[in-house]
Design a protein around this motif. Structure first.
Motif, PDB file in Angstrom:
ATOM      1  N   GLY A   1       0.788  -1.228   0.000  1.00 10.96           N
ATOM      2  CA  GLY A   1       0.000   0.000   0.000  1.00 10.96           C
ATOM      3  C   GLY A   1       0.816   1.271   0.000  1.00 10.96           C
ATOM      4  O   GLY A   1       0.251   2.370  -0.079  1.00 10.96           O
ATOM      5  N   LEU A   2       2.140   1.153   0.059  1.00  6.00           N
ATOM      6  CA  LEU A   2       2.967   2.348   0.183  1.00  6.00           C
ATOM      7  C   LEU A   2       2.923   3.220  -1.068  1.00  6.00           C
ATOM      8  O   LEU A   2       2.722   4.440  -0.976  1.00  6.00           O
ATOM      9  N   ALA A   3       3.123   2.631  -2.243  1.00  7.89           N
ATOM     10  CA  ALA A   3       3.210   3.426  -3.480  1.00  7.89           C
ATOM     11  C   ALA A   3       1.937   4.230  -3.748  1.00  7.89           C
ATOM     12  O   ALA A   3       2.014   5.441  -3.999  1.00  7.89           O
ATOM     13  N   PRO A   4       0.734   3.622  -3.719  1.00 13.37           N
ATOM     14  CA  PRO A   4      -0.467   4.440  -3.961  1.00 13.37           C
ATOM     15  C   PRO A   4      -0.729   5.467  -2.869  1.00 13.37           C
ATOM     16  O   PRO A   4      -1.240   6.558  -3.149  1.00 13.37           O
ATOM     17  N   SER A   5      -0.371   5.146  -1.625  1.00  7.25           N
ATOM     18  CA  SER A   5      -0.528   6.127  -0.549  1.00  7.25           C
ATOM     19  C   SER A   5       0.401   7.307  -0.783  1.00  7.25           C
ATOM     20  O   SER A   5       0.027   8.466  -0.578  1.00  7.25           O
ATOM     21  N   LEU A   6       1.614   7.014  -1.220  1.00  8.78           N
ATOM     22  CA  LEU A   6       2.587   8.066  -1.522  1.00  8.78           C
ATOM     23  C   LEU A   6       2.097   8.916  -2.692  1.00  8.78           C
ATOM     24  O   LEU A   6       2.228  10.149  -2.677  1.00  8.78           O
ATOM     25  N   ALA A   7       1.498   8.272  -3.694  1.00 13.06           N
ATOM     26  CA  ALA A   7       0.961   9.009  -4.842  1.00 13.06           C
ATOM     27  C   ALA A   7      -0.151   9.959  -4.404  1.00 13.06           C
ATOM     28  O   ALA A   7      -0.229  11.093  -4.878  1.00 13.06           O
TER      29      ALA A   7
END
Length: 395
Positions: A110-116
């Motif tokens: 879930g890190l990449a979409p949360s970062l986006a």
């Protein structure tokens, strides 16, 4: 302003947080519209959600699952565009038409979409604690630079947020510490000498909360609380020494803030995730969540205990990893995901989860990450190391 004035993307809509979010949204059709739903493998559940909420986009983690969903969506004539993969997750999280993103994908995935979403300046409802455990200051910098509004959805962090002064600038001079409450899980009173006999079914039987299998195991080991300590350190900008954990079996007080004058402000409520979800969706307002009200006349006693280090040895790894090089908390998170998966697959004993986490931390000294790629590299290396430790334990 249109009737649907907040478009919502739900990352991980088929899990317990995702379904609870949809329940709250369904109670307020005049305020919210589901813009995108995402899932890893649960095609049937996501299809049912598409039928009820008619999102513009539905995203599956893999192309084969997306193909299955697309065929079913087409057969039913639903006006839903089906996408697949990590890039699509980031796109529906940063889409200009999206107002708020519920980040409820379990684990480092879930890190990449949360970062986006953070970089795009969204209202980010963070139920994925791993985004901060793995991302740490890098993630918080993205929130600041993107102009995002970060609202915690974990019941404990939401409780702290609700109990802190509204003026962030006054926190340092007014707040002495925060106290995160923990239920103690299903083994709070179990003889530590018998923990090697614990089955996945026993570990997933939480006494108070209905949760997914991974987070249920984390609650049983109290690794969920270790991760929450790390999350709280970055969310609220406090020193690790200002974060305390206390076991509160009734799960009525969700967390507390102690001020320098020694007064304590606490947030209470029934153990229902719809309460922090509704608060996050409507902040700074409050809307009906669907949760039952506390009945103080029948509430009974509220009790508190100090966590037992012998029964819950993983809890102290929070402070140990925060004291290590930047990136060490990402190592802990990756090791724990590997260990829990091995336990659920019956390749590892319950009491060996801590051994895997401890050994992996001891085997690595990560270089300071400067971007998402560095974090993913640390994550991958830690998983490889943890996998080797699991194999050794299982031999």
């Amino acid at each position: 302003m249109t009737a649907f004035h907040q478009n919502i993307t739900i990352l991980g809509s088929t899990g317990s947080i995702g379904t609870s979010t949809l329940d709250v949204i369904a109670r307020h059709p005049d305020r919210y519209r589901v813009y995108a739903l995402t899932a890893a493998t649960q095609v049937e559940i996501l299809l049912q959600q598409c039928q009820v909420f008619s999102p513009r986009y539905a995203v599956m983690a893999s192309a084969p699952h997306a193909a299955q969903l697309a065929a079913r969506v087409k057969a039913l004539g639903l006006p839903v565009q089906v996408l697949a993969g990590d890039r699509a997750l980031c796109e529906v999280s940063s889409d200009p038409e999206v107002h708020a993103v519920m980040a409820a994908i379990v684990g480092a995935a879930g890190l990449a979409p949360s970062l986006a979403a953070a970089q795009a300046g969204k209202k980010l409802l963070l139920a994925n604690k791993e985004a901060l455990v793995v991302g740490g200051e890098l993630f918080m910098r993205a929130v600041r630079e993107g102009g995002a509004t970060l609202l915690p959805i974990d019941s404990e962090h939401s409780a702290v947020f609700q109990s802190l002064p509204e003026d962030h600038a006054t926190w340092e001079r007014r707040v002495e510490k925060i106290v995160l409450t923990a239920s103690g899980g299903p083994f709070r009173q179990r003889d530590p000498q018998t923990l090697h006999l614990v089955t996945p079914e026993e570990a997933c039987a939480h006494p108070n909360w209905v949760m997914g299998r991974k987070i249920s195991v984390d609650s049983a080991t109290m690794m969920n609380k270790a991760l929450e300590v790390i999350e709280a350190r970055y969310l609220f900008g406090l020193a690790p020494a200002q974060i305390e954990v206390v076991i509160h079996p009734q799960s009525v007080i969700h967390s507390m803030v102690q001020y320098h004058d020694r007064s304590v402000v606490a947030q209470l409520g029934t153990p229902d995730m719809r309460v922090p979800i509704a608060y996050g969706l409507s902040w700074p307002e409050r809307i009906a969540s669907g949760a039952a009200a506390l009945d103080f006349s029948t509430l009974g006693a509220l009790s508190f205990e100090k966590p037992d280090d012998q029964r819950f040895p993983g809890l102290r790894l929070a402070w140990e990893s925060l004291a290590g090089p930047v990136g060490t908390t990402a190592v802990l998170n990756a090791a724990n995901e590997v260990a829990v998966a091995a336990f659920l697959d019956r390749r590892l004993r319950f009491d060996q989860i801590h051994a895997v986490n401890h050994a992996t931390l001891g085997a690595m000294s990560p270089s300071k990450p400067v971007g998402l790629g560095d974090l993913m590299a640390i994550d991958a290396e830690a998983r490889a190391v943890a996998g080797t430790v699991v194999a050794r334990c299982a031999a």
